[in-house]
Each structure stands twice: as C-alpha cells, then as structure tokens.
Design a protein around this motif. Sequence first.
Motif, short mmCIF file in Angstrom:
data_model
loop_
_atom_site.label_atom_id
_atom_site.label_comp_id
_atom_site.label_asym_id
_atom_site.label_seq_id
_atom_site.Cartn_x
_atom_site.Cartn_y
_atom_site.Cartn_z
N LYS A 1 0.99 -1.33 0.01
CA LYS A 1 0.04 0.12 0.26
C LYS A 1 0.83 1.34 -0.02
CE LYS A 1 -3.90 1.62 2.58
NZ LYS A 1 -4.88 1.44 3.91
N ASP A 2 0.93 1.84 -0.98
CA ASP A 2 1.52 3.39 -1.12
C ASP A 2 3.06 3.26 -0.77
OD1 ASP A 2 1.63 5.94 -1.33
OD2 ASP A 2 1.28 6.35 0.89
N GLY A 3 3.59 2.19 -1.50
CA GLY A 3 5.00 2.18 -1.46
C GLY A 3 5.62 1.30 -0.28
N GLN A 4 4.66 0.72 0.60
CA GLN A 4 4.91 0.07 1.71
C GLN A 4 4.37 -1.25 2.03
OE1 GLN A 4 4.22 3.33 4.65
NE2 GLN A 4 6.68 3.32 5.23
N ILE A 5 5.05 -2.16 2.67
CA ILE A 5 4.32 -3.42 2.99
C ILE A 5 3.52 -3.08 3.79
CG2 ILE A 5 4.61 -5.82 3.65
CD1 ILE A 5 7.01 -6.01 2.17
N HIS A 6 2.05 -3.35 3.39
CA HIS A 6 0.74 -3.29 4.41
C HIS A 6 0.69 -4.52 5.24
CE1 HIS A 6 -2.94 -1.64 5.70
NE2 HIS A 6 -3.55 -2.55 5.05
N ARG A 7 0.76 -5.68 4.79
CA ARG A 7 0.45 -6.89 5.24
C ARG A 7 1.32 -7.94 4.76
NH1 ARG A 7 -4.53 -10.06 5.57
NH2 ARG A 7 -4.11 -11.73 7.18
N GLU A 8 1.83 -8.83 5.25
CA GLU A 8 2.37 -10.06 4.57
C GLU A 8 2.20 -11.28 5.44
OE1 GLU A 8 6.81 -10.20 3.63
OE2 GLU A 8 6.95 -9.05 5.51
N TYR A 9 1.99 -12.29 5.03
CA TYR A 9 1.77 -13.64 5.43
C TYR A 9 2.27 -14.74 4.80
CZ TYR A 9 -2.72 -13.61 3.06
OH TYR A 9 -3.74 -13.54 2.14
N ASP A 10 2.30 -15.91 5.27
CA ASP A 10 2.56 -17.27 4.86
C ASP A 10 1.27 -18.08 4.96
OD1 ASP A 10 5.27 -16.93 4.40
OD2 ASP A 10 5.58 -17.34 6.57
N ASN A 11 0.85 -18.71 3.94
CA ASN A 11 -0.26 -19.64 3.95
C ASN A 11 0.48 -21.01 4.48
OD1 ASN A 11 -2.41 -18.17 2.79
ND2 ASN A 11 -1.78 -18.66 0.63
N GLU A 12 -0.53 -21.36 5.64
CA GLU A 12 -0.30 -22.65 6.31
C GLU A 12 -0.86 -23.62 5.36
OE1 GLU A 12 1.63 -23.01 8.93
OE2 GLU A 12 1.84 -20.78 9.06
N ASN A 13 -2.13 -23.52 5.02
CA ASN A 13 -2.54 -24.50 4.02
C ASN A 13 -3.12 -23.99 2.78
OD1 ASN A 13 -3.01 -26.59 6.25
ND2 ASN A 13 -4.32 -24.99 7.19
N ARG A 14 -2.28 -24.25 1.77
CA ARG A 14 -2.56 -23.95 0.42
C ARG A 14 -3.65 -24.53 -0.29
NH1 ARG A 14 2.41 -25.28 -2.85
NH2 ARG A 14 1.60 -23.64 -4.34
N ILE A 15 -4.50 -23.98 -1.13
CA ILE A 15 -5.39 -24.66 -1.74
C ILE A 15 -5.02 -24.65 -3.30
CG2 ILE A 15 -7.81 -24.65 -2.53
CD1 ILE A 15 -8.42 -22.71 -0.44
N PRO A 16 -4.80 -26.29 -3.75
CA PRO A 16 -4.23 -26.27 -5.15
C PRO A 16 -5.20 -25.63 -6.19
CG PRO A 16 -4.82 -28.40 -3.92
CD PRO A 16 -5.36 -27.45 -3.06
N PRO A 17 -4.73 -24.87 -7.17
CA PRO A 17 -5.17 -23.88 -7.89
C PRO A 17 -6.53 -25.07 -8.60
CG PRO A 17 -3.13 -24.29 -8.88
CD PRO A 17 -3.04 -25.01 -7.62
N ALA A 18 -6.15 -26.11 -8.99
CA ALA A 18 -7.49 -26.65 -9.62
C ALA A 18 -8.79 -26.72 -8.76
CB ALA A 18 -6.86 -28.17 -9.96
N LEU A 19 -8.47 -26.65 -7.49
CA LEU A 19 -9.75 -26.61 -6.74
C LEU A 19 -10.48 -25.25 -6.57
CD1 LEU A 19 -8.64 -29.08 -3.95
CD2 LEU A 19 -10.02 -29.63 -5.77
N LEU A 20 -9.72 -24.17 -6.83
CA LEU A 20 -10.25 -22.92 -6.84
C LEU A 20 -11.33 -22.73 -7.64
CD1 LEU A 20 -6.81 -20.58 -6.80
CD2 LEU A 20 -8.14 -21.56 -4.74
N GLU A 21 -12.44 -22.09 -7.25
CA GLU A 21 -13.80 -22.04 -7.84
C GLU A 21 -13.68 -20.73 -8.89
OE1 GLU A 21 -17.00 -22.81 -5.71
OE2 GLU A 21 -16.38 -24.88 -5.49
N ASP A 22 -13.53 -19.76 -8.08
CA ASP A 22 -13.63 -18.50 -8.90
C ASP A 22 -12.11 -17.73 -9.01
OD1 ASP A 22 -15.64 -17.53 -10.23
OD2 ASP A 22 -16.78 -17.10 -8.30
N LEU A 23 -11.83 -17.30 -10.00
CA LEU A 23 -10.48 -16.50 -10.05
C LEU A 23 -10.86 -15.19 -10.45
CD1 LEU A 23 -8.16 -19.11 -11.61
CD2 LEU A 23 -7.99 -18.32 -9.24
#
Length: 233
Positions: A211-233
């Motif tokens: 946001k506005d040239g700074q890191i507003h938030r960052e996080y690691d995904n503990e549980n990734r969802i495989p892209p094939a299971l993503l419904e809406d992109l």
Amino acid sequence: MYLAVRDIKKSYGENESYIQVLKGISTNLEAGKMCVIQGSSGSGKSTLLNCIGGLDPVDSGSICVDGKEIVGLSPQLLSDYRRACLGFVFQFYNLVPNLTVKENIQVCEYLAKQPLSMDELLETLGLTQHQNKFPSQLSGGQQQRCAIARALIKNPRLLLCDEPTGALDSETSRDILILLDEINKKYKTTMLIVTHNNSIKNMVHKVILIKDGQIHREYDNENRIPPALLEDL
Ligand SMILES: Nc1ncnc2c1ncn2[C@@H]1O[C@H](COP(=O)(O)OP(=O)(O)O)[C@@H](O)[C@H]1O
Ligand SMILES: [Mg+2]
C-alpha cells in the motif's frame, strides 16, 4: 533465504515531479516458494518487481538474490545476473510476431548454459501441437503460455511475473495459474507474481500486500489450496 530485500527505497523525478514510490520495503522469500504481490494500481508493485529484476536501480537498500547483492552492480554484471538467474513474464506477451512459437522460445534457449528440454517444456505448457504457429494464430492464453515457456527455457531460479493473467478471461487465467503451480512443483522455480487476481492468494506460499509504497501486510499460507480446486478466479 533465496531472496532478501532490505529497506529499499525508490523514487522518480525531481522537484515538482519528484515521487517516492518505494518507501522502505523489506521482505524475504525462501527458495522454491511462490509469492503473490497485491496492491492497488500505482502502489509500486511493478516498480518493486523491476528493482528485484535489476531493470530499474533503487535509491538505497539491499537486494540479495541467492546470496549475491545486486544493488550497485555494473550494467554488465546486472545483465549477467538477469541472464543467469531470471525469467520475466509480463501482461502483454511481447512475442516476436514473425517467429513461430518454437523459434520465440529458441531465442532464449541460445542464451542459456543449461536449458531445459524444449520438447518437455512444450509438452508441459500444452504447446506441442502449436509449436510451428505464429503468435497471431494463437489465443491470448496460448500466447501467454508461449511467453512463459520462453521465460522458463533457461531454467531460471527466479521467475518474475507482472500481471501474467491481466489480459486474459477468468477461465484462461485459472489455466495459467494452474500451470505456474505445476512449474513451481516440477522445476522448483521461485516465483514472484504480481496479480489483481484475488483467489490466487490461497494457492501460493506467501502473500505480500503493498500500500502506497510500503508493505501493508504479509503472511505465509499454512494450508495452500491447489489451484485446480479454486472455484472463482
Ligand atoms: N518510470 C517512471 N517515471 C516516473 N514515475 C513512475 C515511473 N514508473 C512508475 N512511476 C510511478 O510510480 C508509481 C507506482 O507505479 P507502479 O510500480 O507501476 O505501480 P503498480 O504496478 O502497483 O500499479 C505510480 O505513481 C507511477 O506513476
Ligand atoms: Mg504494475
């Protein structure tokens, strides 16, 4: 840590046109991880990617890729760095119109010390049957797959993608994201992907919100969802 970014600052212009775009960005990414960078238009995402890619110099700070500092390198050493380590994918595919799919990829194959197998890459990207076509004979998704193949043929350790699905419909976007995920698994390519695509956040290892040239938030995904299971992109 494969990528270590420390307090980078970047501005453009002087006097009335001076604008500080990156206001001290620090982050890390481990080898083989996929990371998404999100943020509103003008927040500095492309600038960050271009600085990490050695396309644009920073004002200050440090960028270490695979243990090597790239800030302050001479143009020749920067060009060596890009050639040895990096692949770029942009929103607009930048294919050479009068070369076939295979020839477009070969242009980059010649630059590589240890390129991947052309046939295997064409197969992975679903381009085998299109390899002798010209870009104008391909759909947007096929052109982007060709651009991805071109970026990957030299087996770069770091793939930088700036809105790779920005010009594609949602279904084709999903195919491209599934593909990037497959490539990440198969070739262990570390990836930084700038995208407006919201669901992609759930399939990657790490998310950075700018946001506005700074890191507003960052996080690691503990549980990734495989892209094939993503419904809406
Ligand atoms: N070469 C440049 N010269 C001047 N200003 C630039 C240049 N590149 C980007 N900017 C400015 O930097 C800001 C961030 O741009 P950019 O990194 O492209 O944002 P994003 O990719 O998040 O949309 C914008 O205000 C843009 O106008
Ligand atoms: Mg941008």
